[in-house]
Design a protein around this motif. Sequence first.
Motif, PDB file in Angstrom:
ATOM      1  N   CYS A 247      -4.974   3.904   5.240  1.00  0.00           N
ATOM      2  CA  CYS A 247      -5.462   4.574   4.554  1.00  0.00           C
ATOM      3  C   CYS A 247      -7.231   4.880   5.345  1.00  0.00           C
ATOM      4  CB  CYS A 247      -5.816   3.411   3.638  1.00  0.00           C
ATOM      5  SG  CYS A 247      -4.669   3.322   1.922  1.00  0.00           S
TER       6      CYS A 247
ATOM      7  N   CYS B 159      -6.150  -0.359   4.474  1.00  0.00           N
ATOM      8  CA  CYS B 159      -6.115  -0.859   5.911  1.00  0.00           C
ATOM      9  C   CYS B 159      -6.288   0.671   6.232  1.00  0.00           C
ATOM     10  CB  CYS B 159      -3.956  -0.945   4.807  1.00  0.00           C
ATOM     11  SG  CYS B 159      -3.181   0.381   4.579  1.00  0.00           S
TER      12      CYS B 159
ATOM     13  N   CYS C 296       0.875  -1.153   0.091  1.00  0.00           N
ATOM     14  CA  CYS C 296      -0.077   0.130   0.445  1.00  0.00           C
ATOM     15  C   CYS C 296       0.517   1.411  -0.145  1.00  0.00           C
ATOM     16  CB  CYS C 296      -1.406   0.024   1.295  1.00  0.00           C
ATOM     17  SG  CYS C 296      -1.917   1.884   1.292  1.00  0.00           S
TER      18      CYS C 296
ATOM     19  N   CYS D 239      -7.595   1.049  -1.251  1.00  0.00           N
ATOM     20  CA  CYS D 239      -7.068  -0.379   0.073  1.00  0.00           C
ATOM     21  C   CYS D 239      -7.938   0.335   0.958  1.00  0.00           C
ATOM     22  CB  CYS D 239      -5.419   0.042  -0.111  1.00  0.00           C
ATOM     23  SG  CYS D 239      -4.865  -0.587   1.199  1.00  0.00           S
TER      24      CYS D 239
HETATM   25 ZN    ZN Z   1      -3.580   1.354   2.687  1.00  0.00          ZN
END
Ligand code: ZN
Length: 705
Positions: A195, A192, A152, A190
């Motif tokens: 993010c 995650c 990422c 993404c």
């Molecule tokens: Zn991410």
Amino acid sequence: MSDCNFHARFGWFWYNDEEIFHDSQADIDRKVARHAEQGITHLITFGCTHFRWSFQPFWPVINECIGKIVSAGHRYGVKIIEHHSSNLGFFPDTPENLTKFTGEMELRHSNPDHWPGLLEFITSPDTELEQWVQISGRTGKPVVTYGGHGRCFNHPDFRAAYLEYLESIYRLGVDGIMTDDVQYFREDSCACPHCRRLFRERSGFELPTPEKWDAWFGNMLDESFTSWLRFRFDSIRDFHRLVKEHYEGLGRKLLRPNYTSVALCPNLTAYIIDDLPALDWIFQECCFSTIIRYTWPLYLLDQQHRRMMEKKRGIPSMMMFYAERKDQLIFTWGLARLCGALYTNTPEGESKMDERALREFEKKYGFCLFRCGSIPMVGFVDSLDNRRFGASYEASRMKFWLQSCIFKNIPVELVDIKCPETWKNIPVLCVNEVHVLSEREISDLLEYARSGGVLVVTGDSGCQDERLRLRMPEETAALWKISGESAPSEILEFPFGKGKIVRPGWSFGYPGTEEEKRHLFLELQTRFSVLSPKEIFPLRKDIPELWLQRSYGRPARKSMPNNTLYYEGEDAREEVAAFLTRLAGKKSPFKAENLPEGVLAVPLLASGGDALAIQLLNAAGTLKHGKEETMSHADPIPFPPLEGPDAVFSVRLPETLRNKKTLSVCFTAPDTPEQPLKSHGDGSVLHVEFPLHRLKTCGMVLIKK
Ligand SMILES: [Zn+2]
């Protein structure tokens, strides 16, 4: 941008096990010298370690090889651009993915056995690199792509580690870098923790949890969703910016080529090319996994985007192919000639093709092959905002129209809505389904019509403002200053100032069934899911799918269908071409008569204005095919002998060539010295007679003072 970028000739240097583990400096020198002899000035590296993160323990030995390539390049005056995936890695978590990995290695003349400890490294679940991967919003699990994972771009540890790796590459003296695969690998990534946090901080919205994902995903009129789409594009751009600022901070100037395969399509991965912070050459990867002979129309069409970028950013555009045989080489080079693009070819893993005749021709005639101007009869309006955020971005109708023009030898150009000065003099301008338009942009388009242009507006163009709000139909109609349905049942024409506005009927110019058209343009209008081919393709029974796996010597295999490659709707194509030609009337700058179906002609102006070349390609018969099971990359480009009465090209001369008593007119090609042609004209329009038999593969009619 200096002119010298247009003089660059790109090749590809493959480095696999042999180069990494066995080749001496002298061996690498010899391999690089061969490219230099071909006229190549810039080499981009490519190889089995492309997914660089899988090879982290081997970075020192890989760098040693890159160092040799750089030394060799500089010995022969060739610039070296290191190219690798910035974030992908194979970390196979299933036996199938492991097989995929070894298959990829074998394809590149490599073998995992040559890499001691590699399999242990990539199958260890605990590696830190795997903590940085992109996460699916729908499942909460890592996104799998190419049988592996991508990291990422918002993960601080990944960012730091990648910059550190790049520094080790810079120290080798490379002239440039190409950081590949900067994109999200699924439409729901993404999500995650980094993010999620950054999205909250920047937009004020919260990304939903996996249980609530599907209910939230896809509503293009929900600000939280479109903010997330924007956030993804911004994250990608910021990562590119990070890389650029980092090497500039180190006092380095690096060459930055970059590419895309298709730009005129829904962009699910937030891949950016239009607004890259650093870009010295923009190129297109053509027919990577498809058969050149049958799929070239898609790439020829999409190259219009790269050509638009060439003008906008003042940098060269280029087309890249994987041609393996002589017939493919000359054919693909001919495709690049139609677009005024630089050409680069790399048969995967092999570099034994002889390009010298082509490169010699480029040297001799570079003045009219590159950096050329167009003389378009029709312009198609492109809007980056619409491509990225339009509620139903679906370019099928525009692509069909564009393709109709290309096949009927009508000079076309894609134009940027934000640069009216580049399109104000084009005789006909089409706004095909450009939904996101600001008031200012609509007013610029109206000004174009008021000053004498013919403005064609299809469907619900302008139904969203620049903030993506949906306009009411009355509001949209008022902005266009014309009454009537946005999708009338017949062609309507409204005089407007010195020009006019034309609204074609709902069904005009798209070769599908009524049901399909409604599906494409109406029912899925406000759903992001219009982008899912799964929903569209079951409806497409009438259009053959010509997306075939190139398959590296293995039998051809049907792969992902794509409705934008080539449409068999010959009648509809004829109808569109006749419609646009009628609208251009006397302002039409170019006409090609008596050319057999599949022979393509594009007039291009030399940058100095002293010459005009009509580029010709004999693509006749390329799309005729037998049974799908027997179609393969081994099918030759037919290049049939051309027969019939002489073709006649009528071209409106630019100021610089007008009223010249003697213009020299000839035909030439890489295998054909200049042959004079008959011509006549009145000083402003020139008619050139062209005996068809002269065109074997590709070539050009050159008109000069
Ligand atoms: Zn991410």
